[in-house]
Design a protein around this motif. Structure first.
Motif, PDB file in Angstrom:
ATOM      1  N   ARG A  49      -6.558  -6.673 -14.072  1.00  0.00           N
ATOM      2  CA  ARG A  49      -5.124  -6.593 -14.341  1.00  0.00           C
ATOM      3  C   ARG A  49      -4.827  -7.425 -15.586  1.00  0.00           C
ATOM      4  O   ARG A  49      -5.587  -8.340 -15.908  1.00  0.00           O
ATOM      5  N   TYR A 164      -6.543   4.501 -12.636  1.00  0.00           N
ATOM      6  CA  TYR A 164      -5.967   3.203 -13.014  1.00  0.00           C
ATOM      7  C   TYR A 164      -7.022   2.164 -13.354  1.00  0.00           C
ATOM      8  O   TYR A 164      -6.707   1.097 -13.859  1.00  0.00           O
ATOM      9  N   GLN A 202     -18.953  -1.790  -6.042  1.00  0.00           N
ATOM     10  CA  GLN A 202     -17.600  -1.218  -6.164  1.00  0.00           C
ATOM     11  C   GLN A 202     -17.386  -0.170  -5.075  1.00  0.00           C
ATOM     12  O   GLN A 202     -16.315  -0.086  -4.488  1.00  0.00           O
ATOM     13  N   PRO A 264     -10.250   0.184   0.857  1.00  0.00           N
ATOM     14  CA  PRO A 264      -8.923   0.339   0.244  1.00  0.00           C
ATOM     15  C   PRO A 264      -8.345   1.744   0.389  1.00  0.00           C
ATOM     16  O   PRO A 264      -9.063   2.734   0.233  1.00  0.00           O
ATOM     17  N   GLN A 266      -5.139   2.211  -1.266  1.00  0.00           N
ATOM     18  CA  GLN A 266      -4.435   2.169  -2.573  1.00  0.00           C
ATOM     19  C   GLN A 266      -3.025   2.724  -2.536  1.00  0.00           C
ATOM     20  O   GLN A 266      -2.143   2.182  -3.200  1.00  0.00           O
ATOM     21  N   ASP A 304      -6.721  -2.311   0.322  1.00  0.00           N
ATOM     22  CA  ASP A 304      -6.065  -2.700  -0.936  1.00  0.00           C
ATOM     23  C   ASP A 304      -4.964  -1.683  -1.209  1.00  0.00           C
ATOM     24  O   ASP A 304      -5.138  -0.494  -0.917  1.00  0.00           O
ATOM     25  N   ILE A 306      -1.960  -0.607  -4.294  1.00  0.00           N
ATOM     26  CA  ILE A 306      -1.306  -0.819  -5.589  1.00  0.00           C
ATOM     27  C   ILE A 306       0.119  -0.281  -5.476  1.00  0.00           C
ATOM     28  O   ILE A 306       0.308   0.877  -5.094  1.00  0.00           O
ATOM     29  N   ARG A 336       0.363  -5.212  -8.034  1.00  0.00           N
ATOM     30  CA  ARG A 336       1.331  -4.426  -8.788  1.00  0.00           C
ATOM     31  C   ARG A 336       0.586  -3.715  -9.902  1.00  0.00           C
ATOM     32  O   ARG A 336      -0.246  -4.337 -10.574  1.00  0.00           O
ATOM     33  N   SER A 338      -0.914  -2.391 -13.136  1.00  0.00           N
ATOM     34  CA  SER A 338      -1.011  -2.965 -14.466  1.00  0.00           C
ATOM     35  C   SER A 338      -1.803  -1.990 -15.343  1.00  0.00           C
ATOM     36  O   SER A 338      -2.961  -1.717 -15.062  1.00  0.00           O
TER      37      SER A 338
HETATM   38  N1  SAH Z   1     -14.052  -0.835  -6.283  1.00  0.00           N
HETATM   39  C1  SAH Z   1     -13.107  -1.375  -5.393  1.00  0.00           C
HETATM   40  C2  SAH Z   1     -12.355  -2.565  -5.974  1.00  0.00           C
HETATM   41  C3  SAH Z   1     -11.784  -2.434  -7.334  1.00  0.00           C
HETATM   42  S1  SAH Z   1     -10.861  -3.774  -8.028  1.00  0.00           S
HETATM   43  C4  SAH Z   1     -12.201  -0.240  -4.952  1.00  0.00           C
HETATM   44  O1  SAH Z   1     -12.637   0.855  -4.828  1.00  0.00           O
HETATM   45  O2  SAH Z   1     -11.050  -0.426  -4.675  1.00  0.00           O
HETATM   46  C5  SAH Z   1      -9.958  -4.475  -6.714  1.00  0.00           C
HETATM   47  C6  SAH Z   1      -8.563  -3.974  -6.538  1.00  0.00           C
HETATM   48  O3  SAH Z   1      -7.759  -4.199  -7.674  1.00  0.00           O
HETATM   49  C7  SAH Z   1      -8.467  -2.471  -6.324  1.00  0.00           C
HETATM   50  O4  SAH Z   1      -8.776  -2.112  -5.028  1.00  0.00           O
HETATM   51  C8  SAH Z   1      -7.025  -2.187  -6.684  1.00  0.00           C
HETATM   52  O5  SAH Z   1      -6.181  -2.305  -5.565  1.00  0.00           O
HETATM   53  C9  SAH Z   1      -6.705  -3.273  -7.704  1.00  0.00           C
HETATM   54  N2  SAH Z   1      -6.594  -2.696  -9.044  1.00  0.00           N
HETATM   55  C10 SAH Z   1      -7.543  -2.053  -9.762  1.00  0.00           C
HETATM   56  N3  SAH Z   1      -7.050  -1.629 -10.929  1.00  0.00           N
HETATM   57  C11 SAH Z   1      -5.750  -2.013 -10.965  1.00  0.00           C
HETATM   58  C12 SAH Z   1      -4.691  -1.869 -11.918  1.00  0.00           C
HETATM   59  N4  SAH Z   1      -4.867  -1.224 -13.062  1.00  0.00           N
HETATM   60  N5  SAH Z   1      -3.480  -2.383 -11.613  1.00  0.00           N
HETATM   61  C13 SAH Z   1      -3.280  -3.034 -10.450  1.00  0.00           C
HETATM   62  N6  SAH Z   1      -4.230  -3.191  -9.515  1.00  0.00           N
HETATM   63  C14 SAH Z   1      -5.460  -2.695  -9.772  1.00  0.00           C
END
Ligand code: SAH
Length: 445
Positions: A49, A164, A202, A264, A266, A304, A306, A336, A338
């Motif tokens: 982020r 994202y 990941q 997650p 999302q 997780d 977003i 949030r 980003s």
């Molecule tokens: N590979 C994992 C984790 C990725 S990074 C997955 O599949 O989810 C960890 C977390 O950061 C993600 O699960 C997501 O909720 C958040 N994240 C990733 N990119 C983002 C972005 N551009 N803006 C906000 N949150 C983000």
């Protein structure tokens, strides 16, 4: 000679930093918490982020005066800020940085320190291989015999490309580590006193899909379950499309593999999920949670989310809210949206949910989740649970249940690395308190 490591971001970075520290100690450096007195500074960065990227840039700039004072200081920028595609832009922006290293690779720094330069990528690769051969080279001295829980990367990179997410661009394509390397590392960590390992990727459940004759994640867990000295095994992060029944069965059957899944969602709205290119629907996720709960009784589930993804309407957000309310999961990591340069969403979808609105949605989910977790945790009151103790924080020992709940216990004994049954006396949304069940005859601290 001293080194200082600054780490930001995910568990993968924490694991990478430990290995860099250990490699530097192999070359005769000693760890210091004070950047001012270091001969080598390693900055292991995160860019998931904007806030993380800003923090890293700020910290890096703060090291510049140190370099002016001591021109021999070596500054190594590592991790996702650098990425796997070269660092030409960063070299211009931060000319005082001596070495740039991709995520998970101590090679360039070690080559620079031992040969004075990084002549070619092969150099770095050779150094990395050389280092990987030494079993001791996993934990820095300060953590040997003390660290109870450690992480082992098992899948590097990611090839999924959620719209994202910047990770695939910075960590490269998905590569599983050979099973032999992982088992050797697990044995070495156990020999250094580690009781719990967490396997990282990941999409960790895709472990082995790129190695035709190797085990999948369920197979890897079966092998690791037999490593002497290890008490607990966890893994993260799962993806709803790859967390299959054989894996659920392995988790349920293997005594050392803990009943806690990080998977997650999302978003809870199908259009948003499609725009994120996650590859499943809300209904799929509901069915997955049902299946996990049926196959792994008592399993805790973390997710997780977003909020404020481009185009997310009030109604679509409400779907996510309702999803969280319906599923009653144990943990929700909230973020949030980003926009990250180069990702599909940043290129094609305007970031049209205002900062205030993102915050409002974030808070609504936060409040909801706090209430849910408080209720889930209250069910632990009066129960007996097995806790693995990690460290003493002020006057209380901190540990975790199999379901990854944080527990605090007052005790004068040295509980580090001990797994003991406790009786829960108080619960809140973020932690619990408990008493040791049996009188412990352990040395006092
Ligand atoms: N590979 C994992 C984790 C990725 S990074 C997955 O599949 O989810 C960890 C977390 O950061 C993600 O699960 C997501 O909720 C958040 N994240 C990733 N990119 C983002 C972005 N551009 N803006 C906000 N949150 C983000």
């Amino acid at each position: 000679m001293k080194y200082h490591v600054w780490t930001e971001g995910c568990q993968m970075n924490v694991a990478d930093s430990q290995r860099v520290g250990s490699a530097l100690e192999h070359l005769g450096y000693q760890q210091t918490d004070a950047a001012e007195e270091a001969d080598v500074i390693v900055m292991n960065t995160c860019v998931v982020r904007q806030s993380a990227e800003d923090k890293a840039a700020g910290r890096l700039t703060s090291f510049q005066p140190l370099k002016k004072k001591n021109p021999n200081l070596v500054i190594n920028l590592m991790g996702c800020m650098v990425g796997v595609r070269g660092a030409e832009k960063l070299k211009k922006r931060f000319p005082f940085v001596d070495v740039f290293s991709p995520p998970s690779d101590p090679g360039p720094l070690i080559a620079y320190l031992t040969q004075g330069e990084v002549r070619s990528l092969e150099d770095a690769e050779t150094t990395r291989r050389f280092l990987a051969m030494d079993d001791e080279l996993i934990l820095p001295v300060a953590e040997r015999g003390k660290l109870v829980m450690a992480h082992i990367p098992v899948v590097y990179g990611c090839s999924h490309a959620c719209t994202y997410c910047i990770i695939p661009y910075r960590r490269g394509i998905e590569r599983s580590r050979p099973v032999g390397d992982i088992v050797a590392e697990a044995r070495s960590l156990a020999a250094q006193g580690v009781k719990e390992i967490t396997l990282l990727g990941q999409i960790v459940d895709r472990y082995g899909t790129d190695i035709p004759d190797g085990p999948n994640l369920a197979g890897l867990l079966r092998i690791l379950n037999d490593v002497d000295g290890l008490e607990r095994i966890r893994f993260l992060t799962s993806h709803p499309n790859y967390f299959g029944e054989d894996l659920m069965e392995a988790v349920a059957a293997l005594p050392k593999v803990m009943p806690h899944i990080e998977v997650p969602i999302q978003a809870g709205d199908d259009t948003v999920l499609e725009n994120m290119r996650r590859g499943y629907t809300r209904e799929d996720y509901y069915r997955l949670v049902e299946k996990i709960r049926a196959k792994i009784p008592g399993c805790s589930i973390a997710t997780d989310i977003i909020v404020g993804f481009p185009g997310e309407t009030e109604e679509q957000f409400n779907q996510t809210y309702q999803t969280l309310a319906d599923l009653r999961l144990d943990v929700a990591h909230l973020a949030r949206y980003s926009p990250r340069e180069g990702t599909v969403s940043a290129r094609r979808m305007p970031d049209d949910v205002s900062a205030e609105e993102k915050m409002r949605r974030f808070r609504l989910l936060e409040e909801l989740q706090e209430q849910i977790v408080a209720e889930i945790n209250a069910r632990y009151l009066g129960e007996t649970v097995e806790v693995l103790f990690e460290e003493k924080v002020k006057n209380r020992w901190k540990g975790r249940t199999p379901t990854n709940k944080l527990v605090f216990v007052e005790s004068e004994s040295d509980l580090r690395g001990k797994m003991l049954p406790v009786s829960v006396t108080w619960t809140g949304p973020w932690s619990m308190q408990a008493n040791l069940l049996q009188a412990v005859t352990l040395p006092t601290l």
